[in-house]
Design a protein around this motif. Structure first.
Motif, PDB file in Angstrom:
ATOM      1  N   GLY A  25       0.712  -1.417  -0.325  1.00  0.00           N
ATOM      2  CA  GLY A  25      -0.258  -0.203   0.647  1.00  0.00           C
ATOM      3  C   GLY A  25       0.524   1.202  -0.294  1.00  0.00           C
ATOM      4  N   VAL A  26       1.521   1.354   1.071  1.00  0.00           N
ATOM      5  CA  VAL A  26       2.843   2.373   0.667  1.00  0.00           C
ATOM      6  C   VAL A  26       3.418   2.844  -0.482  1.00  0.00           C
ATOM      7  N   ALA A  27       4.048   1.325  -1.074  1.00  0.00           N
ATOM      8  CA  ALA A  27       4.464   1.252  -2.644  1.00  0.00           C
ATOM      9  C   ALA A  27       3.726   1.814  -3.595  1.00  0.00           C
ATOM     10  N   LEU A  28       2.513   1.862  -3.086  1.00  0.00           N
ATOM     11  CA  LEU A  28       1.567   2.105  -4.824  1.00  0.00           C
ATOM     12  C   LEU A  28       0.989   3.796  -4.330  1.00  0.00           C
ATOM     13  N   SER A  29       1.060   3.455  -3.103  1.00  0.00           N
ATOM     14  CA  SER A  29       0.681   5.141  -2.514  1.00  0.00           C
ATOM     15  C   SER A  29       1.647   5.866  -3.251  1.00  0.00           C
ATOM     16  N   ALA A  30       3.087   5.574  -3.096  1.00  0.00           N
ATOM     17  CA  ALA A  30       4.372   6.527  -4.064  1.00  0.00           C
ATOM     18  C   ALA A  30       4.113   6.347  -5.847  1.00  0.00           C
ATOM     19  N   ALA A  31       3.571   5.509  -5.969  1.00  0.00           N
ATOM     20  CA  ALA A  31       3.408   5.108  -7.792  1.00  0.00           C
ATOM     21  C   ALA A  31       2.627   6.008  -8.368  1.00  0.00           C
ATOM     22  N   ALA A  32       1.387   5.990  -7.265  1.00  0.00           N
ATOM     23  CA  ALA A  32       0.503   7.375  -7.617  1.00  0.00           C
ATOM     24  C   ALA A  32       0.891   8.176  -7.700  1.00  0.00           C
ATOM     25  N   ALA A  33       1.336   8.815  -6.586  1.00  0.00           N
ATOM     26  CA  ALA A  33       1.725  10.194  -7.106  1.00  0.00           C
ATOM     27  C   ALA A  33       2.905  10.450  -7.862  1.00  0.00           C
ATOM     28  N   GLY A  41      -3.985   4.558  -7.030  1.00  0.00           N
ATOM     29  CA  GLY A  41      -4.293   4.686  -5.817  1.00  0.00           C
ATOM     30  C   GLY A  41      -5.615   4.499  -5.004  1.00  0.00           C
ATOM     31  N   THR A  42      -6.713   4.175  -6.027  1.00  0.00           N
ATOM     32  CA  THR A  42      -7.242   3.474  -4.728  1.00  0.00           C
ATOM     33  C   THR A  42      -6.860   1.460  -4.387  1.00  0.00           C
ATOM     34  N   VAL A  43      -6.606   1.127  -5.090  1.00  0.00           N
ATOM     35  CA  VAL A  43      -5.864  -0.428  -4.514  1.00  0.00           C
ATOM     36  C   VAL A  43      -5.160   0.294  -2.896  1.00  0.00           C
ATOM     37  N   ALA A  44      -3.810   1.575  -3.590  1.00  0.00           N
ATOM     38  CA  ALA A  44      -3.459   1.945  -2.217  1.00  0.00           C
ATOM     39  C   ALA A  44      -3.860   2.057  -1.161  1.00  0.00           C
ATOM     40  N   SER A  45      -4.764   2.332  -1.270  1.00  0.00           N
ATOM     41  CA  SER A  45      -6.210   2.709   0.016  1.00  0.00           C
ATOM     42  C   SER A  45      -6.581   1.265   0.359  1.00  0.00           C
ATOM     43  N   PHE A  46      -6.860   0.850  -0.469  1.00  0.00           N
ATOM     44  CA  PHE A  46      -7.758  -0.473   0.293  1.00  0.00           C
ATOM     45  C   PHE A  46      -6.764  -1.209   0.785  1.00  0.00           C
ATOM     46  N   LEU A  47      -5.346  -1.680   0.611  1.00  0.00           N
ATOM     47  CA  LEU A  47      -4.151  -2.342   0.912  1.00  0.00           C
ATOM     48  C   LEU A  47      -3.680  -1.482   2.483  1.00  0.00           C
ATOM     49  N   LEU A  48      -4.258  -0.056   2.766  1.00  0.00           N
ATOM     50  CA  LEU A  48      -3.963   0.362   3.149  1.00  0.00           C
ATOM     51  C   LEU A  48      -4.412  -0.170   4.844  1.00  0.00           C
ATOM     52  N   THR A  49      -5.807   0.310   3.986  1.00  0.00           N
ATOM     53  CA  THR A  49      -6.521   0.062   5.027  1.00  0.00           C
ATOM     54  C   THR A  49      -6.954  -1.475   5.645  1.00  0.00           C
ATOM     55  N   HIS A  50      -7.126  -2.777   4.957  1.00  0.00           N
ATOM     56  CA  HIS A  50      -7.034  -3.576   5.016  1.00  0.00           C
ATOM     57  C   HIS A  50      -5.827  -4.361   5.495  1.00  0.00           C
ATOM     58  N   ALA A  51      -4.454  -3.428   5.128  1.00  0.00           N
ATOM     59  CA  ALA A  51      -3.687  -4.330   6.477  1.00  0.00           C
ATOM     60  C   ALA A  51      -4.018  -4.372   7.337  1.00  0.00           C
ATOM     61  N   LEU A  52      -3.853  -3.506   8.068  1.00  0.00           N
ATOM     62  CA  LEU A  52      -4.622  -2.669   9.768  1.00  0.00           C
ATOM     63  C   LEU A  52      -5.437  -4.048  10.412  1.00  0.00           C
ATOM     64  N   ALA A  53      -6.319  -4.372   9.537  1.00  0.00           N
ATOM     65  CA  ALA A  53      -7.710  -5.762   9.783  1.00  0.00           C
ATOM     66  C   ALA A  53      -6.911  -6.703   9.463  1.00  0.00           C
ATOM     67  N   ASP A  83      -6.790  -7.530  -9.816  1.00  0.00           N
ATOM     68  CA  ASP A  83      -7.893  -6.723 -11.236  1.00  0.00           C
ATOM     69  C   ASP A  83      -7.492  -5.228 -11.580  1.00  0.00           C
ATOM     70  N   LEU A  84      -8.033  -4.390 -10.709  1.00  0.00           N
ATOM     71  CA  LEU A  84      -7.515  -2.871 -10.755  1.00  0.00           C
ATOM     72  C   LEU A  84      -6.277  -2.772 -11.537  1.00  0.00           C
ATOM     73  N   LEU A  85      -5.119  -3.417 -10.391  1.00  0.00           N
ATOM     74  CA  LEU A  85      -3.738  -3.219 -10.856  1.00  0.00           C
ATOM     75  C   LEU A  85      -3.539  -3.500 -11.837  1.00  0.00           C
ATOM     76  N   ALA A  86      -4.173  -4.505 -12.718  1.00  0.00           N
ATOM     77  CA  ALA A  86      -4.047  -5.422 -13.917  1.00  0.00           C
ATOM     78  C   ALA A  86      -4.448  -3.910 -15.121  1.00  0.00           C
ATOM     79  N   ARG A  87      -5.329  -3.557 -14.824  1.00  0.00           N
ATOM     80  CA  ARG A  87      -6.015  -2.492 -15.594  1.00  0.00           C
ATOM     81  C   ARG A  87      -4.941  -1.525 -16.046  1.00  0.00           C
ATOM     82  N   ASP A  88      -4.478  -1.386 -15.153  1.00  0.00           N
ATOM     83  CA  ASP A  88      -3.769  -0.241 -14.737  1.00  0.00           C
ATOM     84  C   ASP A  88      -1.663  -0.312 -15.219  1.00  0.00           C
ATOM     85  N   PHE A  89      -1.944  -1.747 -15.278  1.00  0.00           N
ATOM     86  CA  PHE A  89      -0.880  -1.610 -15.807  1.00  0.00           C
ATOM     87  C   PHE A  89       0.175  -2.851 -16.826  1.00  0.00           C
ATOM     88  N   LEU A  90      -1.197  -3.796 -16.530  1.00  0.00           N
ATOM     89  CA  LEU A  90      -1.181  -4.333 -18.182  1.00  0.00           C
ATOM     90  C   LEU A  90      -1.993  -4.200 -19.473  1.00  0.00           C
TER      91      LEU A  90
END
Length: 123
Positions: A25-33, A41-53, A83-90
């Motif tokens: 999530g941190v790495a993808l936040s930087a990539a989004a920026a 950015g959406t994926v980064a947010s989901f990863l960081l939120t669910h990491a805590l859970a 799937d969302l990352l595949a849309r952005d990067f693939l």
């Protein structure tokens, strides 16, 4: 890790998944920026939120229902974010309905975690 320090038995795979999710999530936040991407950015947010859970569920361990909820969250997170990352990067989806399936599993994982409040804890 000596599990006798905990009131419940920790679930190491969920702790590992939580740590990896937070790092990603941190790495993808930087990539989004820096690189952008409609979904990064959406994926980064989901990863960081669910990491805590995932970390909380993994460390507490709790009952089987709570651990099941954590595993459902993890599978949903992998499908949805993958799937969302595949849309952005693939440039396309992994398979049809992967993101909606992952999102549905995320909802079910949270509901399962909530339902665990009504189950007896292992003692």
């Amino acid at each position: 890790m000596n599990s006798s320090r905990f009131a419940f038995e920790p679930c190491a795979p969920l702790v590992l998944a939580g740590g990896l999710s937070g790092a990603a999530g941190v790495a993808l936040s930087a990539a989004a920026a820096h690189v952008g991407g409609a979904f990064t950015g959406t994926v980064a947010s989901f990863l960081l939120t669910h990491a805590l859970a995932l970390l909380a569920i993994g460390l507490v361990g709790g009952n089987r229902i709570l651990r099941l909820g954590g595993l459902v969250l993890l599978v949903g997170l992998i499908l949805f974010c993958g799937d969302l990352l595949a849309r952005d990067f693939l440039g396309g989806r992994l398979l049809p309905f992967v993101a909606p399936t992952g999102g549905t599993l995320l909802i079910l994982g949270w509901l399962t975690a909530a339902a665990s409040a009504f189950a007896r804890s292992r003692t």
